[in-house]
Enzyme design. Structure first.
Site, PDB file in Angstrom:
ATOM      1  N   SER A  52       3.564  -6.572 -23.579  1.00 43.25           N
ATOM      2  CA  SER A  52       4.692  -6.817 -24.475  1.00 43.25           C
ATOM      3  C   SER A  52       4.773  -8.278 -24.897  1.00 43.25           C
ATOM      4  O   SER A  52       3.800  -8.848 -25.388  1.00 43.25           O
ATOM      5  CB  SER A  52       5.989  -6.354 -23.797  1.00 43.25           C
ATOM      6  OG  SER A  52       7.045  -6.296 -24.718  1.00 43.25           O
ATOM      7  N   ASP A  91       3.671   0.110 -25.914  1.00 48.72           N
ATOM      8  CA  ASP A  91       3.947  -0.975 -24.985  1.00 48.72           C
ATOM      9  C   ASP A  91       3.681  -0.533 -23.546  1.00 48.72           C
ATOM     10  O   ASP A  91       4.146   0.516 -23.105  1.00 48.72           O
ATOM     11  CB  ASP A  91       5.420  -1.367 -25.157  1.00 48.72           C
ATOM     12  CG  ASP A  91       5.779  -2.663 -24.483  1.00 48.72           C
ATOM     13  OD1 ASP A  91       5.270  -2.911 -23.376  1.00 48.72           O
ATOM     14  OD2 ASP A  91       6.566  -3.428 -25.053  1.00 48.72           O
TER      15      ASP A  91
END
Length: 845
Positions: free
Chosen positions: A394, A679
């Site tokens: 992320s 993610d």
């Protein structure tokens, strides 16, 4: 390997530079690159006779069931087969036989689904998954599958016999199997005797179920001025007994009335036929006349060839050559870094230096900002050069990808890139919605679609990140970062993502995918493609269609696509509560080990599984809460590969337990048409699984956790992941005081297991930072005390996940805090580095 061929293939398509670069890489490949092996396995003929069912209760309480059985064996057939429907009967009998040709190298799992047909469709009553490895060749077996507690059962008879088709070799790494691919090329050689109609024109649709290519539509007569005949190509797995379906149709141009007259094309099917491709002689062009109906036929010239068996991807669980060459060079840098950072009288032997990994957690702009500070602290202590790997998920990947634009970023002071990042983070983001920028987004997404990609909201998100980080178009690609590790001058970057199913929580099913300057791949399957070819189309291990490598902004969108969540995951992350009622609205699964009498205990044989689905209302309700709001679709580079017959017993396969999706091979990624990469935080909010791969042999992990709450959740989830996957990892033991008010650094080590890494965990806290300007230096002035006294979490925090713009002071505080947390624990850090060095020297000595 076919590396010798496809650089030339690329050069011939106007890409000589990429072809030349990859050719040079191929020339450097040695035998160690071949991590796969060749295995020869026979074919078998499978006969499945669906006999009868007993005591079936249909979904309609007012009448008896109208039953039929669907058979689906995706490793041997391109589409399901089904029995006839027996109406209004609780004890239906079919006595229908189905034939398959199976290859014994792959995991063949037959799905038997019992349906109740009604006026509105069909309701699924039961689904059985039966591993054909339970059968003994040459011995008929009549088996009764018990469907539930109400004496419902399905009776099926199996016969597995040796095939006349000779055994063939496959390429495998023990988990995936690559079989030779059948390529069929042909030309349209004429049309039939039926008269041509003046008000329309005839066309042929060619389809090969299970092939890489979609149905192809060819005009029956060449366009005016075109002398060459229409051509077609299909690639397909020959085990599927593929057929070329030929359909003759007629397109009519119809006028639609109204103020603005429009043209509409309607198709009318005139006839259809097929060619059994497995009957074609290899390497010889033949003419076939396909009868499509009364007085109609089409002439096709067809040639079938089998691929050489070479692959355009890497099957293996070892490190790629690029990473291995980096490690050899980085050892020298690490040796000098340890001497400086630990104050040693002489540099350690290069072959005895420990492998250290720095892991950055997710957390959006907060994580990106904080990672700058953590790296600055390590650099100030002289320990950054002693780090081998730098990995993140992320927001941490946003920091990493920006740093690696500079091939020498870790060799110079980080103040300059930090100031550059501050200028971007603290600037207004309103320009991202300007007319000029919106036009740029539309142009970029349109260009991606024109290259065969399906543009998604995650792609748009990547373009927004590009603006947030650079405020201009960034031409960089991930493969450009090879220069930044070519001399071992920086830590090796590993960017993490996970491949998910769109209706399953990431914590329940997520396959870690790593992005590095040299390769992109799945450690779980031991399958990798060169980074330059990520985004290209593959089938059965071969490069089918080259697409240019995507710019790194699109990868940044994937790595940080935290909004690609389901409602269930949103509730879990925001409120800390799981929607438990969803688990009562999902199919139940029972494992039936009722085939033990067929074979001796075999760890690679999957036990029979019975799924009993919920009703349509329950399923619709579950889909609402578990389906992802958005996810990027990427070409699946392991499409067309199969799972090895013994994959569940392979030492390298990092899979879960009996009730996990990993034991349902028909549902795993090789059988999927595309990847859904999101993610990595949907699984574990730190890339521990990639750092813990045994081939990387990491001795020390510096875990930087930039979450605002639950500062040990990452470690606890990783401990459970390692326990389930039998990966060495230290026990995470915490006191109640630690959970209420954590310290800045924790050390976890397991002395009795030298395979277990040492883990230093740094929560994002500011206990002593409030009162100390630097380690041992208290804040004196009111301005200094105000700078250190700030709230990290809470409803008014400026560091929320969705906040992408900070005030200059807010940015400076966060960088200073994460830098301070490192510097304030310098003694602990140096002791951990020394312990890792001692362990490595003892092991090597």
């Amino acid at each position: 390997m076919r590396w010798a061929r496809w650089p030339v293939w690329l050069s011939g398509r106007g890409l000589p530079l990429l072809g030349a670069v990859l050719q040079q890489k191929r020339d450097k490949k040695g035998p160690q690159w071949r991590h796969w092996r060749l295995e020869a396995h026979p074919y078998y003929d499978l006969q499945v006779k669906v006999l009868r069912a007993r005591n079936i209760q249909g979904s309609d309480l007012l009448s008896k069931a109208d039953c039929y059985v669907q058979l689906w064996l995706p490793t041997a057939s391109p589409s399901p087969a089904r029995t006839k429907t027996v109406d209004n009967c609780s004890d239906p009998e079919w006595n229908e036989t189905f034939h398959y040709q199976v290859h014994s190298a792959v995991k063949n799992v037959l799905e038997l689904t019992l349906y109740d047909k009604d006026a509105l469709g069909s309701d699924k009553l039961s689904l059985l998954l039966f591993d054909l490895k339970s059968l003994k060749p040459g011995q008929p077996h009549k088996h009764t599958f018990f469907l539930n507690q109400d004496s419902q059962e399905l009776q099926v008879e199996f016969l597995l016999s040796e095939s006349q088709v000779p055994a063939s070799e496959v390429i495998t790494n023990g988990v995936l199997v690559a079989q030779p691919c059948l390529r069929v090329q042909g030309t349209l050689g004429g049309h039939g005797t039926a008269p041509y109609r003046e008000y329309g024109h005839r066309q042929i649709q060619l389809t090969v179920p299970g092939a890489f290519e979609k149905p192809q539509l060819l005009p029956l007569q060449p366009a005016e001025g075109v002398d060459s005949p229409s051509t077609f190509t299909f690639h397909v797995n020959p085990v599927l007994s593929p057929r070329l379906h030929v359909e003759l149709g007629e397109s009519l141009t119809v006028l639609q009335g109204g103020p603005s007259t429009e043209l509409e094309t309607q198709a009318c099917t005139l006839g259809e036929g097929c060619i059994l491709l497995s009957s074609l002689p290899l390497g010889q062009e033949e003419q076939h006349f396909v009868a499509l109906g009364e007085d109609q036929e089409v002439a096709l010239r067809v040639k079938a060839e089998m691929s050489s068996g070479d692959l355009d991807l890497r099957l293996g669980f070892g490190l790629c050559d690029g990473e291995q060459e980096f490690l050899d060079k980085r050892k020298q840098v690490v040796s000098k870094g340890l001497q400086q950072g630990l104050g040693l009288s002489q540099a350690p032997d290069c072959d005895q230096v420990p492998v250290v990994a720095v892991l950055g957690s997710g957390g959006g702009t907060r994580a990106m900002t904080s990672l700058y500070g953590s790296l600055a602290g390590l650099q100030e202590l002289g320990l950054l050069d002693a780090v081998t790997y730098l990995s993140g998920v992320s927001g941490s990947t946003w920091c990493m990808s920006t740093l690696y634009n500079d091939p020498a970023w870790s060799q110079v002071a980080l103040q300059t890139p930090i100031e550059r990042a501050q200028a971007r983070v603290c600037s207004s983001k309103m320009g991202a919605a300007s007319i000029e920028r919106l036009q740029y987004y539309a142009q970029e997404l349109g260009a991606r679609e024109s290259r065969g990609h399906s543009a998604s909201l995650i792609d748009l998100w990547g373009l927004l990140i590009e603006y947030f980080l650079y405020q201009e178009e960034n031409p960089a690609k991930l493969s450009d970062q090879q220069e930044a590790v070519s001399r071992g001058q920086n830590p090796y970057p590993i960017y993490a993502s996970v491949n998910v199913h769109t209706n399953i929580r990431g914590e329940d099913f997520a396959e870690w995918c790593e992005f590095t300057p040299y390769e992109v791949g799945f450690p779980k399957y031991g399958a990798y493609v060169p980074t330059e070819l990520f985004g290209s189309e593959f089938f059965m291990g071969q490069l089918m269609q080259f697409h240019p490598e995507p710019r790194i902004c699109y990868l940044q969108g994937i790595w940080g696509s935290a909004f690609a969540a389901s409602l269930d995951e949103i509730f879990q992350k925001t409120a800390g509560l799981s929607l438990g009622f969803l688990y009562s609205h999902r199919a139940s699964m029972d494992i039936r080990d009722d085939c033990g009498q067929l074979l001796l205990q075999d760890p690679s044989r999957l036990r029979t599984r019975l799924f009993t689905p919920q009703g349509p209302f329950s399923q619709a309700l579950r889909d609402i809460f578990t389906s992802r709001l958005t996810s990027a679709e990427n070409f699946n580079f392991i499409r067309g590969l199969c799972l090895h017959k013994d994959y569940v017993a392979a030492r390298e396969f990092v899979g879960w337990k009996d009730f996990h999706l990993d034991t349902l091979p028909n549902e795993l990624t090789p059988m999927r048409g595309c990847l859904h990469l999101v993610d990595g935080g949907f699984a574990i909010n730190s890339p521990f699984p990639l750092a813990l791969l045994p081939q990387r042999a990491v001795d020390l992990i510096l875990s930087f956790d930039y979450s605002l709450e639950a500062p040990f959740e990452i470690l606890q989830m990783t401990e459970k992941y390692c326990r389930d996957h039998e990966i060495p990892f230290p026990r995470i033991e915490l006191c109640p005081e630690d959970l209420e008010q954590p310290r800045e650094c924790y050390v976890f080590a397991q002395a009795e297991d030298p395979r277990s890494p040492i883990v230093l965990h740094f929560p994002l806290v500011n206990r002593s930072f409030r009162t100390h300007l630097a380690p041992g230096v208290e804040r004196q002035t009111a301005e200094e005390r105000a700078f250190g006294d700030f709230v990290l979490n809470g409803p008014d925090t400026p560091y929320g996940m969705m906040n992408f713009t900070y005030e200059p002071g807010q940015f400076a505080r966060l960088v200073a805090l994460s830098r301070y947390n490192v510097l304030n624990n310098k003694d602990t850090l140096r002791q951990a580095f020394q312990l890792a060095l001692d362990r490595r020297q003892q092991a090597e000595g």
